[in-house]
Design a protein around this motif. Structure first.
Motif, short mmCIF file in Angstrom:
data_model
loop_
_atom_site.label_atom_id
_atom_site.label_comp_id
_atom_site.label_asym_id
_atom_site.label_seq_id
_atom_site.Cartn_x
_atom_site.Cartn_y
_atom_site.Cartn_z
N ASN A 171 -48.36 86.39 6.65
CA ASN A 171 -47.63 87.34 5.81
C ASN A 171 -46.77 88.26 6.66
O ASN A 171 -47.16 88.61 7.78
CB ASN A 171 -48.62 88.17 4.99
N PRO A 172 -45.62 88.67 6.14
CA PRO A 172 -44.82 89.65 6.89
C PRO A 172 -45.56 90.99 6.98
O PRO A 172 -46.37 91.32 6.12
CB PRO A 172 -43.55 89.79 6.05
N GLN A 173 -45.29 91.71 8.03
CA GLN A 173 -45.94 93.00 8.23
C GLN A 173 -45.15 94.07 7.49
O GLN A 173 -44.01 94.32 7.80
CB GLN A 173 -46.02 93.31 9.72
N LYS A 174 -45.81 94.66 6.49
CA LYS A 174 -45.18 95.72 5.71
C LYS A 174 -45.51 97.06 6.34
O LYS A 174 -46.66 97.30 6.71
CB LYS A 174 -45.72 95.72 4.28
N PRO A 175 -44.53 97.95 6.46
CA PRO A 175 -44.84 99.28 7.01
C PRO A 175 -45.85 99.99 6.13
O PRO A 175 -45.88 99.79 4.91
CB PRO A 175 -43.50 100.02 6.98
N ASN A 176 -46.68 100.80 6.75
CA ASN A 176 -47.63 101.59 5.98
C ASN A 176 -46.92 102.82 5.43
O ASN A 176 -45.87 103.22 5.93
CB ASN A 176 -48.81 102.00 6.85
N MET A 177 -47.49 103.40 4.40
CA MET A 177 -47.00 104.65 3.81
C MET A 177 -48.14 105.65 3.87
O MET A 177 -49.29 105.30 3.66
CB MET A 177 -46.58 104.45 2.36
N GLY A 178 -47.80 106.90 4.16
CA GLY A 178 -48.82 107.93 4.21
C GLY A 178 -48.21 109.31 4.33
O GLY A 178 -47.01 109.48 4.14
N CYS A 179 -49.05 110.26 4.68
CA CYS A 179 -48.60 111.62 4.92
C CYS A 179 -47.92 111.67 6.28
O CYS A 179 -48.37 111.03 7.22
CB CYS A 179 -49.79 112.58 4.94
N GLY A 180 -46.86 112.45 6.40
CA GLY A 180 -46.21 112.61 7.69
C GLY A 180 -47.10 113.38 8.65
O GLY A 180 -47.85 114.27 8.24
N ILE A 181 -47.07 113.01 9.92
CA ILE A 181 -47.82 113.76 10.94
C ILE A 181 -47.25 115.17 10.99
O ILE A 181 -46.03 115.37 10.92
CB ILE A 181 -47.75 113.07 12.31
N LYS A 182 -48.11 116.16 11.08
CA LYS A 182 -47.71 117.56 11.13
C LYS A 182 -47.45 117.94 12.58
O LYS A 182 -48.36 118.17 13.36
CB LYS A 182 -48.80 118.47 10.53
N TRP A 183 -46.15 118.00 12.94
CA TRP A 183 -45.74 118.27 14.32
C TRP A 183 -45.74 119.75 14.60
O TRP A 183 -45.54 120.57 13.72
CB TRP A 183 -44.35 117.67 14.58
N LYS A 184 -45.90 120.09 15.87
CA LYS A 184 -45.85 121.49 16.30
C LYS A 184 -44.41 121.96 16.26
O LYS A 184 -43.48 121.22 16.42
CB LYS A 184 -46.38 121.64 17.74
#
Length: 184
Positions: A171-184
């Motif tokens: 199967n093709p690799q689908k990007p994951n979806m989630g919360c954005g990393i909270k950067w400093k």
């Protein structure tokens, strides 16, 4: 709820090494210390992300199913714990206890490890082969909070099976979806 897609991280890339403190044991580990004989699963997660909270039961089952087959498993939190105190090392320890995470849960205080992996969201899932080359970077499955698709881990399980049993990914690799990393 805002969704952030995982960035493209080229397959075949060697796993960036690190030295991070494990909030479960207070020991410091490197990638080399934690890698498995068959491969290594690196997960960027966050305690308060609805996508992580949705996926964590399946992540735990996958870890339990595949560690006995030689897969190293570790999680990293890279969220800024100053502006997001729910992601502090103390809260990471509590989260791991509550969710029965018994693999290393590492704190990336400087966020340098997240940058080295080009991690962008939680969960962000990386599967490396026994030579530390990226084999899979994609989603757990099609399930998301509120979309009524049952959690199965099918995409990641297929990738791990292909890795362990020396098969090609179908199967093709689908990007994951989630919360954005909270950067400093």
């Amino acid at each position: 709820m805002a969704q952030t897609a995982s960035n493209r991280f080229p397959l075949g890339t060697i796993a960036p090494n690190f030295k991070l403190k494990d909030t479960n044991s207070n020991d410091t580990y490197s990638f080399e210390d934690l890698k498995g004989s068959k491969g290594t699963l690196v997960l960027f997660i966050a305690n308060n992300c609805p996508f992580v909270l949705h996926a964590v039961p399946e992540i735990i089952m996958i870890a339990n199913d595949y560690r006995v087959q030689g897969l190293g498993v570790l999680a990293i939190s890279s969220n800024d714990s100053i502006s997001n105190p729910e992601n502090s090392p103390e809260m990471m320890t509590e989260f791991a206890f509550q969710h029965k995470i018994d693999f290393p849960y590492l704190f990336d205080e400087s966020q340098e490890v997240a940058k080295a992996y080009d991690a962008s969201c939680t969960p962000d899932i990386y599967l490396f082969d026994s030579q530390d080359k990226l084999f899979y970077h994609g989603q757990l499955d099609d399930s998301r909070p509120g979309n009524e698709i049952p959690l199965s881990g099918s995409d990641l399980r297929s990738a791990i099976d292909a890795l362990i049993y020396n098969r090609s990914l179908k199967n093709p690799q689908k990007p994951n979806m989630g919360c954005g990393i909270k950067w400093k």
